[in-house]
Scaffold this active site. Structure first.
Site, PDB file in Angstrom:
ATOM      1  N   ASP A  32       0.826  -1.240   0.003  1.00 21.70           N
ATOM      2  CA  ASP A  32      -0.017  -0.102  -0.035  1.00 21.70           C
ATOM      3  C   ASP A  32       0.873   1.426  -0.020  1.00 21.70           C
ATOM      4  O   ASP A  32       1.982   1.251   0.726  1.00 21.70           O
ATOM      5  CB  ASP A  32      -1.004  -0.082   1.231  1.00 21.70           C
ATOM      6  N   ASN A  88     -13.572  -3.107   2.185  1.00 19.95           N
ATOM      7  CA  ASN A  88     -14.645  -2.119   2.247  1.00 19.95           C
ATOM      8  C   ASN A  88     -15.570  -2.128   0.962  1.00 19.95           C
ATOM      9  O   ASN A  88     -15.060  -2.206  -0.173  1.00 19.95           O
ATOM     10  CB  ASN A  88     -14.199  -0.760   2.119  1.00 19.95           C
ATOM     11  N   GLN A  95     -15.112   2.528   1.346  1.00 20.29           N
ATOM     12  CA  GLN A  95     -14.373   2.350  -0.036  1.00 20.29           C
ATOM     13  C   GLN A  95     -14.286   3.756  -0.672  1.00 20.29           C
ATOM     14  O   GLN A  95     -14.967   4.633  -0.871  1.00 20.29           O
ATOM     15  CB  GLN A  95     -15.408   1.464  -0.637  1.00 20.29           C
ATOM     16  N   HIS A 101     -10.694  -4.848  -3.755  1.00 19.07           N
ATOM     17  CA  HIS A 101      -9.290  -5.220  -3.459  1.00 19.07           C
ATOM     18  C   HIS A 101      -9.422  -5.360  -1.783  1.00 19.07           C
ATOM     19  O   HIS A 101     -10.330  -5.032  -0.908  1.00 19.07           O
ATOM     20  CB  HIS A 101      -8.377  -3.909  -3.464  1.00 19.07           C
ATOM     21  N   HIS A 103      -7.346  -5.452   1.800  1.00 21.25           N
ATOM     22  CA  HIS A 103      -6.114  -4.868   2.569  1.00 21.25           C
ATOM     23  C   HIS A 103      -5.659  -6.066   3.493  1.00 21.25           C
ATOM     24  O   HIS A 103      -6.311  -6.968   4.095  1.00 21.25           O
ATOM     25  CB  HIS A 103      -6.368  -3.721   3.540  1.00 21.25           C
TER      26      HIS A 103
END
Length: 135
Positions: A32, A88, A95, A101, A103
């Site tokens: 990230d 999310n 989101q 995606h 995490h």
């Protein structure tokens, strides 16, 4: 299926350089760019799906299997004591990038708390109504 206007499509398909830690035919996993902890990574499908409501069920299953594989490997390599796996859906749920995606957030004993929420209270009748509506 790729959306040329989607930043995560560009990241997952190599159009933008990333700090990639894993790649296969369906996914790219990158660190990230604004990590919550050391090793915070994102599992990004190469195909565009806005959120959990749109993603193909088989691909969603593959994403979670990949999350399990990576958390085991990352725990060993990073020496973390646990993991948050976060996904999310929709703006109201946090989101901010509308490409599905996941995490992977390594957790460390000395790290700061990053996921907290308050608790709501419901009467027994309200809980029964909720249960009935979901059954």
């Amino acid at each position: 299926m790729k959306d040329n206007n989607c930043i995560f499509c560009k990241l997952a398909n190599g159009d933008i350089p990333t700090n990639s830690i894993y790649e296969d035919v369906d996914f790219k996993v990158i660190l990230d760019a604004a990590p919550a902890t050391k090793g915070h990574a994102l599992i990004i499908p190469k195909s565009h799906y806005k959120d959990i409501y749109e993603i193909d069920e088989e691909l969603a299953g593959k994403a979670f299997k990949l999350a399990k594989k990576l958390t085991i490997s990352m725990t060993d390599k990073l020496g973390c004591e646990g993991f948050n796996i976060l996904q999310n859906n929709k703006e109201v749920a946090g989101q901010t990038v509308f490409h599905f995606h996941m995490h992977l957030i390594p957790r460390y004993k000395e790290g700061k708390s990053i996921l907290t929420w308050g608790h709501e209270e419901f009467t027994p009748e309200e809980m029964e109504d909720i249960c009935k509506s979901l059954s």
